[in-house]
Design an enzyme around this catalytic site. Sequence first.
Site, mmCIF file in Angstrom:
data_model
loop_
_atom_site.group_PDB
_atom_site.id
_atom_site.type_symbol
_atom_site.label_atom_id
_atom_site.label_comp_id
_atom_site.label_asym_id
_atom_site.label_seq_id
_atom_site.Cartn_x
_atom_site.Cartn_y
_atom_site.Cartn_z
ATOM 1 C CD GLU A 107 -1.002 0.224 4.593
ATOM 2 O OE1 GLU A 107 -2.186 -0.670 4.316
ATOM 3 O OE2 GLU A 107 -0.719 -0.384 5.262
ATOM 4 C CG ASP A 110 -4.758 0.528 2.380
ATOM 5 O OD1 ASP A 110 -4.770 -1.133 2.719
ATOM 6 O OD2 ASP A 110 -4.389 0.835 3.127
ATOM 7 C CB SER A 144 -2.554 -2.798 5.856
ATOM 8 O OG SER A 144 -2.120 -2.079 6.367
#
Length: 519
Positions: A248, A252, A449
């Site tokens: 994650e 990002d 995400s």
Amino acid sequence: MTKHPLPGSERKLAPGSKVVAQCDPSEAIQVVVVLRRKDEQQFDQLMKKIEAGAPDARPLTREELEQRFGASADDVAKLKAFASQHRLAVVREDASARTVVLGGSIDQFQKAFDVQLHDYEHHSMGRFRGRTGAISLPDDLHGVVKAVLGLDDRPQARPHFRIRPPFQAARAQQTSFTPLQLASLYHFPQGDGSGQCIGIIELGGGYRKADLDSYFSSLGVQAPKVVAVGVDQGGNHPTGDPNGPDGEVTLDVEIAGAIAPGASIAVYFTTNSDAGFIDAVSRAVHDTANKPSVISISWGAPESVWTAQSMNAFNDVLQSAAAIGVTVCAASGDSGSNDGVSDGGDHVDFPASSPYVLACGGTSLQGSGQTVTHEVVWNDGANGGASGGGVSGTFAVPAWQEGLSASGVRGAKRALTGRGVPDVAGDASPLTGYDVIVDGSNTVVGGTSAVAPLWAALIARINGAKGAPVGFVNPKLYKAAGACNDITQGNNGSYAATAGWDACTGLGSPNGAKVAAAL
């Protein structure tokens, strides 16, 4: 001294949890107390203007927010008196964010707030400290304290990313894109976000500088400045497991950094609890050192697993972001219209369902160069993931969604009864996913995400070119028909894509140049 329950603080046991022990009464913990705003009425009037997209709705500076609408000195003093009475230490106070962090032993906190804390075990959450029932407060703090967070440290949210499963011949249509290829397909305006800061919220894991360096150099992009900001007990701690939170964090940073390499990126690391999550977003919003103009959140959980006090406190922070002109992009979830809840009903994810964020749903995309040839709702079947979306059971229909309806898969159209999710969308299927490098390996990742930092980077480019933040964008985007590529095919379970806004992909995927013109 009489005490009363704090409204909205009731905690239930998560189904499947069992008590394994009493907590050690001498264990030291920290608790975040959220206080009310000064001059709540004035603040509400200002927010009505901002929500309506009124031309004279000027965002406040961070300093003005603190002076006019921070916590009052009187309220802070009342809380400190209560703390000293119960021998609790004040670890940190922040009048602008209206938070006071208290430290003490479990025994002291149990007596102060009339709660019983136990250690619980749960098959998916592991071991955590929890409580049931309400938190109690003395009369003089009634109405002063809005939330008491952190007595319970159960994991609150989950990341919304999916690593592409190993190649299957039946799925020969697999493709993948770099963030720069997507920026080109989506006609992002020129620019690199210079002068801006993108805030990214992470509840665990970490990034390795070597991954970022090799990724940006492979794209021929100058590496952006990335700073880690530790909140509460959080920090940049890569685990070495790309399937865990490292996936994650790295995803990002790589997506936002590739598209807006001129922006600095501040990554706020915290613990995965409601206290940590809310405190990290609050720290980003009120950060006068890094000053993010846009914040990306790729974590969330169904509305049904939040306490009312946590949701209200979080929504208050997001409202402050809108008041100072910070755009917040949040992933709408990867589990379709039920958001992974197996009760047969439909659920939406929070914080995406807050009316003060730009909720980002998912599509499945094919195209090359600057031409999208095919784009539909992301729905890869029961185990493959699908765009989160639906109708909030908590938040009312915002001004900019009035008159809209959600279409069900059986063709029935229903007027919105609550905030509709998402607002916008972008490529999210792992089968048409993003090329990234996580923990040293090249991998392809999808999930909503990826869409939050994609939109955050677009906003950073627009802010950089404009030389001023576009702020709370929802009213403008809903007014500007045609700034997004309308997605009209597919479904996310209970809801279907239709012309105009829908509860799968919102207004659609970005046409960056048109979005820039609209804002």
